[in-house]
Design an enzyme around this catalytic site. Structure first.
Site, PDB file in Angstrom:
ATOM      1  N   TYR A 119       0.902  29.026  -2.514  1.00 15.34           N
ATOM      2  CA  TYR A 119       1.011  30.474  -2.306  1.00 15.34           C
ATOM      3  C   TYR A 119      -0.379  31.074  -2.471  1.00 15.34           C
ATOM      4  O   TYR A 119      -1.083  30.779  -3.441  1.00 15.34           O
ATOM      5  CB  TYR A 119       1.966  31.073  -3.353  1.00 15.34           C
ATOM      6  CG  TYR A 119       2.133  32.572  -3.245  1.00 15.34           C
ATOM      7  CD1 TYR A 119       3.180  33.123  -2.529  1.00 15.34           C
ATOM      8  CD2 TYR A 119       1.217  33.440  -3.863  1.00 15.34           C
ATOM      9  CE1 TYR A 119       3.332  34.497  -2.423  1.00 15.34           C
ATOM     10  CE2 TYR A 119       1.360  34.817  -3.761  1.00 15.34           C
ATOM     11  CZ  TYR A 119       2.421  35.333  -3.045  1.00 15.34           C
ATOM     12  OH  TYR A 119       2.571  36.695  -2.940  1.00 15.34           O
ATOM     13  N   GLU A 207      -0.179  38.177   2.583  1.00 14.47           N
ATOM     14  CA  GLU A 207       0.509  37.165   1.779  1.00 14.47           C
ATOM     15  C   GLU A 207       0.741  35.917   2.633  1.00 14.47           C
ATOM     16  O   GLU A 207       1.384  35.993   3.677  1.00 14.47           O
ATOM     17  CB  GLU A 207       1.854  37.719   1.295  1.00 14.47           C
ATOM     18  CG  GLU A 207       2.605  36.761   0.400  1.00 14.47           C
ATOM     19  CD  GLU A 207       4.008  37.261   0.075  1.00 14.47           C
ATOM     20  OE1 GLU A 207       4.804  37.509   1.001  1.00 14.47           O
ATOM     21  OE2 GLU A 207       4.305  37.413  -1.124  1.00 14.47           O
TER      22      GLU A 207
END
Ligand code: ADP
Ligand code: MG
Length: 399
Positions: A119, A207
């Protein structure tokens, strides 16, 4: 302003971030054509909606056993079947709410053999006022669970705008991901380019989840969610064109055309206020009196008659609204002008629900006189507390 995954990936690719090849598709045939342009042998057909959690999402029309909004396909027929399942149907994910979102666009992309999912996000840290990186080895589909159960696995650090992105920031990202050697170098490069993209596009959030390590040791962006600062879109005409209005709440969209800051909420009392702070206080005091606001609405400093009329129509477009509270401080704008706007708007929309108006500021007496001489059942209020009590009482009386 948010954009779709495929648009985000095209943008990241322009800044040199590695993404798999892929094509957007608006129809089943386009999806099949897109797969023919890709090398294969594995394709991924992905629903394009402004919400994450698509992989684990469910289509309303397909029943609980059907697959979600991210599907692997090995043949032309499988691509066709996936596209047919998704287009026009409603995908419900953890981020869409129960109503779900209709899928109108697909993205057909190269299937990648994944060794590990990370991530990596860049966003504006409100506490420090800086661009911050959020990094975790636990990428994939459940970052919310990671943040909740094992927050120590999420690393955050910010970038001093005076120095900009430095090599040590890149090393910090690579370290947080536990990478060494060539993969560490790739991570440093991705982080630097992510920062360039962020600044270069006036983004508010980028993101990447997952940032995948492929089985031949390449870092690749497999999913990207990008949002921009809407106030900066005037200097990015090309990005503004990426806006997909079908993804937005229809009433919020209408409000944005009149430069009204409107956010729909779940309560019964519509609010029209000038100034964001006063609007927040008005919502609070409605709750204090036992009811809930149906919306946040800031008509801005220069609330014209046209704006007030548009605001009334938008508030009344919500079938839950049982009464309206107008709370306006006439500073730059004079109260008599606002009162004329309210009267004209109430007549034009043929207002049927109770209306309480609290005016304060320049020419307040003339304003109140206009309201009371209007022939309309407008309930005047003297201050904020009085206004909230009155609208709650009026709504209860009408019920
Ligand atoms: P969402 O976050 O909305 O569920 P993603 O794009 O992250 O959608 O896809 C969900 C999962 O599907 C990813 O975590 C990844 O494991 C897999 N995936 C997505 N894109 C690809 C791809 N191009 N190749 C292989 N697997 C993929
Ligand atoms: Mg994802």
């Amino acid at each position: 302003m948010n954009i779709h995954e495929y648009q985000a990936k095209e943008l990241l690719a322009k800044f040199g971030v590695p993404v798999p090849a892929g094509f957007a598709a608006m129809s089943v045939e386009e999806a099949v054509e897109a797969s023919k342009k890709l090398p294969g042998p594995l394709y991924v057909v992905k629903a394009q909606i402004h919400a994450g959690g698509r992989g684990k999402g469910k289509f309303k029309e397909l029943g609980p056993d059907a697959k979600g909004g991210v599907r692997l396909a090995k043949t032309e027929d499988e691509v066709r079947a996936a596209a047919t399942d998704m287009l026009g149907n409603t995908l419900v994910t953890v981020q869409t709410g129960d109503a779900g979102k209709q899928v109108n666009r697909l993205y057909v992309t190269d299937g990648v053999d994944i060794a590990k999912e990370f991530y990596l996000a860049a966003l504006v840290d409100r506490a420090t006022g800086r661009v911050a990186f959020v990094v975790s080895t636990e990428g994939g589909m459940d970052i919310e669970t990671v943040a909740h159960d094992t927050p120590e696995k999420i690393h955050t650090f910010d970038v001093d705008p005076a120095t900009g992105f430095q090599p040590h920031h890149g090393r910090a990202v690579a370290n947080a991901l536990g990478l060494t050697g060539d993969l560490a170098k790739q991570a440093q490069s991705v982080a630097a380019k992510l920062y360039d993209t962020f600044l270069g596009t006036d983004a508010s959030q980028i993101e990447i989840n997952p940032l995948a390590v492929t089985d031949n040791n390449r870092l690749m962006v497999l999913d990207a969610k990008v949002g921009f600062d809407s106030n900066a879109m005037f200097r990015h005409k090309d990005l503004a064109e990426l806006r997909d209005e079908t993804e937005e709440d229809p009433m919020e969209l209408e409000a944005s055309k009149y430069d009204l800051a409107y956010i729909k909420l779940d309560g019964d009392i519509g609010c029209m206020v000038n100034g964001a702070g006063l609007a927040m206080a008005t919502m609070d005091i409605i709750k204090l009196n036992g009811m809930f606001p149906a919306n946040f609405l800031d008509v801005g400093g220069g609330a014209s008659k046209e704006k007030v009329t548009a605001a009334f129509k938008i508030i009344l477009g919500d079938p839950n609204v049982k009464g309206i509270l107008v709370n306006i401080f006439g500073g730059i704008m004079r109260c008599d002008i606002i009162a004329e706007g309210i009267v004209a708007a109430a007549k034009e929309v043929n207002l049927q629900v109770p209306l309480v108006v609290r005016l304060e500021g320049t020419n307040v007496e003339q304003g109140k006189a206009i309201l009371s001489n209007s022939g309309l059942a407008i309930v005047p209020a003297n201050d904020l507390g009085d206004a909230a009590q009155k609208i709650v009482a009026e709504v209860k009386k009408a019920a």
